[in-house]
Design an enzyme around this catalytic site. Structure first.
Site, short mmCIF file in Angstrom:
data_model
loop_
_atom_site.label_atom_id
_atom_site.label_comp_id
_atom_site.label_asym_id
_atom_site.label_seq_id
_atom_site.Cartn_x
_atom_site.Cartn_y
_atom_site.Cartn_z
N HIS A 1 0.84 -1.19 0.00
CA HIS A 1 0.00 0.00 0.00
C HIS A 1 0.88 1.25 0.00
CE1 HIS A 1 0.49 -0.69 4.46
NE2 HIS A 1 0.86 0.57 4.35
P1 TYD Z 1 -1.73 -2.56 7.55
O1 TYD Z 1 -1.37 -1.12 7.62
O2 TYD Z 1 -2.35 -3.06 6.28
O3 TYD Z 1 -0.44 -3.45 7.91
P2 TYD Z 1 0.75 -3.99 6.96
O4 TYD Z 1 1.10 -2.89 6.03
O5 TYD Z 1 1.85 -4.31 7.94
O6 TYD Z 1 0.34 -5.22 6.24
O7 TYD Z 1 -2.67 -2.88 8.79
C1 TYD Z 1 -3.08 -4.20 9.09
C2 TYD Z 1 -4.43 -4.10 9.79
O8 TYD Z 1 -4.34 -3.38 11.02
C3 TYD Z 1 -5.49 -3.41 8.95
O9 TYD Z 1 -6.73 -4.10 9.14
C4 TYD Z 1 -5.61 -2.04 9.56
C5 TYD Z 1 -5.24 -2.27 11.01
N1 TYD Z 1 -4.55 -1.11 11.62
C6 TYD Z 1 -5.18 -0.39 12.61
O10 TYD Z 1 -6.32 -0.68 13.02
N2 TYD Z 1 -4.52 0.68 13.18
C7 TYD Z 1 -3.27 1.03 12.78
O11 TYD Z 1 -2.68 2.01 13.33
C8 TYD Z 1 -2.63 0.27 11.73
C9 TYD Z 1 -1.27 0.62 11.24
C10 TYD Z 1 -3.31 -0.79 11.18
#
Ligand code: TYD
Length: 142
Positions: free
Chosen positions: A55
């Site tokens: 992302h």
């Molecule tokens: P994501 O940012 O997609 O993690 P990565 O890039 O490591 O794969 O986040 C994973 C999940 O956690 C997604 O459902 C959103 C949630 N999330 C929160 O609720 N709060 C936060 O501060 C973050 C970073 C993620």
């Protein structure tokens, strides 16, 4: 590309058995990171070889560091890709907004810590790669 690899300031005890302490400060006046943090999170318990991320953020700026283990970060600005390996607690990776990123866990249980400039807001994420390329093109044309 709009990122910086920085060396976190580190204080080591005279006796190496007591280890080291590294730290960072945010602010605009010559501190380690130019933006203020609103949110800190960490990602842990990930198996080796797994990929996360996929992302970009429209507004959120982040400092990534890996206090334990080794994680490869692939950074993509829509034109080219670069790779940075976070394999020391002293390395900090500042990712400015508008960069697509993928994180690869080189070692099992490596910990990824992130200091973020914005509160969590799913609306400022771009999770679709074609949408990211359109976003980059639109920004260039404006
Ligand atoms: P994501 O940012 O997609 O993690 P990565 O890039 O490591 O794969 O986040 C994973 C999940 O956690 C997604 O459902 C959103 C949630 N999330 C929160 O609720 N709060 C936060 O501060 C973050 C970073 C993620």
């Amino acid at each position: 590309m709009d990122y910086e690899l920085i060396q976190l300031r580190t204080v080591s005890d005279e006796n190496p058995k007591y280890g080291s302490l590294c730290f960072m400060e945010s602010g605009h006046d010559g501190k380690d990171i130019s933006f203020e943090f609103k949110r800190i999170y960490c990602v842990y318990g990930v198996d080796a070889g797994l990929h996360r991320g996929f992302h970009a953020h429209k507004r959120n700026e982040q400092l990534l560091f890996c206090p334990y283990g080794s994680i490869e970060i692939i950074i993509d600005d829509g034109k080219s890709k670069e790779s940075v390996i976070l394999d020391s607690p002293k390395k900090g990776l500042v990712l400015h907004a508008g960069l697509w990123r993928e994180m690869i866990w080189i070692k099992k249980d490596s910990v990824l810590c992130v200091a973020a400039s914005e509160y969590y807001d799913p609306r400022e994420y771009i999770r679709d790669y074609s949408e990211f390329l359109r976003y980059v093109a639109d920004k260039e044309n404006n």
